[in-house]
Design a protein around this motif. Structure first.
Motif, PDB file in Angstrom:
ATOM      1  N   LEU A 275    -103.004  85.364   0.769  1.00  7.69           N
ATOM      2  CA  LEU A 275    -102.479  84.009   0.922  1.00  7.69           C
ATOM      3  C   LEU A 275    -101.415  83.733  -0.127  1.00  7.69           C
ATOM      4  O   LEU A 275    -100.380  83.113   0.169  1.00  7.69           O
ATOM      5  N   LEU A 276    -101.638  84.166  -1.350  1.00  6.15           N
ATOM      6  CA  LEU A 276    -100.650  83.990  -2.408  1.00  6.15           C
ATOM      7  C   LEU A 276     -99.309  84.585  -1.994  1.00  6.15           C
ATOM      8  O   LEU A 276     -98.256  83.946  -2.115  1.00  6.15           O
ATOM      9  N   CYS A 277     -99.343  85.812  -1.482  1.00  5.28           N
ATOM     10  CA  CYS A 277     -98.104  86.466  -1.041  1.00  5.28           C
ATOM     11  C   CYS A 277     -97.487  85.735   0.148  1.00  5.28           C
ATOM     12  O   CYS A 277     -96.261  85.585   0.227  1.00  5.28           O
ATOM     13  N   ALA A 278     -98.333  85.274   1.072  1.00  9.25           N
ATOM     14  CA  ALA A 278     -97.826  84.579   2.260  1.00  9.25           C
ATOM     15  C   ALA A 278     -97.168  83.259   1.891  1.00  9.25           C
ATOM     16  O   ALA A 278     -96.119  82.897   2.453  1.00  9.25           O
ATOM     17  N   LEU A 279     -97.767  82.523   0.963  1.00  6.27           N
ATOM     18  CA  LEU A 279     -97.175  81.263   0.524  1.00  6.27           C
ATOM     19  C   LEU A 279     -95.802  81.489  -0.098  1.00  6.27           C
ATOM     20  O   LEU A 279     -94.846  80.745   0.167  1.00  6.27           O
ATOM     21  N   LEU A 280     -95.687  82.528  -0.911  1.00  2.00           N
ATOM     22  CA  LEU A 280     -94.414  82.830  -1.562  1.00  2.00           C
ATOM     23  C   LEU A 280     -93.379  83.303  -0.541  1.00  2.00           C
ATOM     24  O   LEU A 280     -92.203  82.926  -0.610  1.00  2.00           O
ATOM     25  N   LEU A 281     -93.821  84.110   0.423  1.00  2.00           N
ATOM     26  CA  LEU A 281     -92.902  84.612   1.439  1.00  2.00           C
ATOM     27  C   LEU A 281     -92.375  83.475   2.307  1.00  2.00           C
ATOM     28  O   LEU A 281     -91.176  83.405   2.601  1.00  2.00           O
ATOM     29  N   ASP A 282     -93.258  82.578   2.706  1.00  2.00           N
ATOM     30  CA  ASP A 282     -92.825  81.429   3.504  1.00  2.00           C
ATOM     31  C   ASP A 282     -91.861  80.547   2.718  1.00  2.00           C
ATOM     32  O   ASP A 282     -90.857  80.079   3.253  1.00  2.00           O
ATOM     33  N   ALA A 283     -92.166  80.312   1.438  1.00  2.00           N
ATOM     34  CA  ALA A 283     -91.295  79.466   0.613  1.00  2.00           C
ATOM     35  C   ALA A 283     -89.917  80.086   0.429  1.00  2.00           C
ATOM     36  O   ALA A 283     -88.911  79.383   0.353  1.00  2.00           O
ATOM     37  N   ALA A 284     -89.880  81.404   0.381  1.00  2.00           N
ATOM     38  CA  ALA A 284     -88.609  82.084   0.158  1.00  2.00           C
ATOM     39  C   ALA A 284     -87.761  82.172   1.417  1.00  2.00           C
ATOM     40  O   ALA A 284     -86.536  81.972   1.376  1.00  2.00           O
ATOM     41  N   LEU A 285     -88.405  82.456   2.561  1.00  2.00           N
ATOM     42  CA  LEU A 285     -87.649  82.743   3.779  1.00  2.00           C
ATOM     43  C   LEU A 285     -87.709  81.639   4.826  1.00  2.00           C
ATOM     44  O   LEU A 285     -86.791  81.505   5.633  1.00  2.00           O
ATOM     45  N   GLY A 286     -88.794  80.872   4.852  1.00  2.00           N
ATOM     46  CA  GLY A 286     -88.929  79.854   5.874  1.00  2.00           C
ATOM     47  C   GLY A 286     -88.971  80.472   7.256  1.00  2.00           C
ATOM     48  O   GLY A 286     -89.698  81.439   7.501  1.00  2.00           O
TER      49      GLY A 286
END
Length: 302
Positions: free
Chosen positions: A7-18
């Protein structure tokens, strides 16, 4: 599979790429596919007698199908799980859509109305600046809960199957969970299950917003406002956001040409709103996301 670090990685990935336009211009977004599934079930089952029973069957199909898809994707390992989770989170896109209303209002009221019409279902043609800003802020608060915190919560609890099931039910509620002649009975199961799945996330979202804004001492007032809201869950993040910004939210608005006399949230708050208030709400969206990211870090460590 330990869901917290994923989840930590997914949150960061979503925030970066949308939501990259180049990708979803070529492929159907999972939310679009879920919408097609709901539409197909609606056309197939929403006929004849016992529509409540047929609606329960439709929701059961969505839950079983979502669980099977999530389980199947999980077999491909943590990288695929992380990417899939990031796709089903909506932090960056939420901020972009809400922020676009503020940008539109700075150009003209008409542009603000056009932009807010993309994220709300109420009538926007005759909105003034305050009503336009209010609609954007309400959408920001509600979608922070059911577009970010709730899917992240259910990913922590049930992994990718839990996340996909939540998104399928939430999509169904947004399409058929209405108290209209067509959906009063057929959409009952989708609406009630969505209420259950959002019960904890909505209150958790409100708690984080209140804590970030120094508003925990107003929790009783937030609770009272939330319970006056027409939704058992949406009122919680809206009430917390209203207190955080010291503004009045909700209140009367028009749907399909008819004014709905809805109660005000934080009735004593400031009523005139501007694009700057939307900017302040977007800042709270990111701060709340940051708190949840911190919780994911702690869970990953311990």
């Amino acid at each position: 599979m330990d869901t917290a670090p994923l989840l930590l990685c997914a949150l960061l990935l979503d925030a970066a790429l949308g939501e990259p336009k180049w990708l979803w211009a070529r492929l159907p977004h999972p939310a679009v596919l879920m919408g097609r599934a709901v539409s197909a079930l609606d056309q197939r089952l929403n006929t004849g007698s016992n529509r409540k029973g047929r609606g329960i069957v439709a929701v059961a199909v969505l839950v079983l199908g979502g669980g099977a898809i999530g389980t199947g994707l999980s077999l491909f390992g943590p990288v695929i799980v992380t990417i899939a989770a990031a796709v089903l989170l909506a932090q960056r896109s939420l901020v972009q859509h809400v922020g676009a209303v503020a940008d539109g209002l700075r150009m003209s009221l008409q542009q603000g109305r056009r932009n807010v019409a993309m994220i709300v279902s109420r009538d926007t043609r005759d909105m003034d600046t305050s009503a336009t800003a209010r609609a954007a802020i309400e959408s920001a608060a509600e979608n922070l809960s059911d577009g970010v915190i709730a899917p992240a919560f259910w990913f922590l609890i049930g992994g990718l199957p839990g996340l996909v099931i939540y998104k399928a039910v939430n999509t169904a509620d947004s399409m058929i969970g209405y108290r209209t002649d067509k959906y009063l009975h057929f959409g009952w199961a989708a609406a009630r299950l969505d209420d259950v799945l959002n019960w904890i996330p909505a209150r958790l979202t409100a708690l984080m917003i209140a804590a970030l804004s120094g508003g925990l001492h107003q929790w009783q007032a937030i609770t009272a406002d939330a319970r006056r809201h027409r939704s058992p869950n949406a009122g919680w993040p809206e009430a917390a956001m209203a207190r955080a910004l010291n503004i009045a939210l909700a209140g009367p608005r028009s749907y399909d040409g008819t004014i709905q006399p809805l109660a005000w949230v934080n009735a004593g708050g400031r009523v005139p709103l501007t694009a700057a208030d939307i900017d302040a709400a977007c800042a709270i969206l990111w701060k709340t996301w940051g708190v949840f990211l911190g919780l994911a870090v702690l869970l990953s460590l311990f």
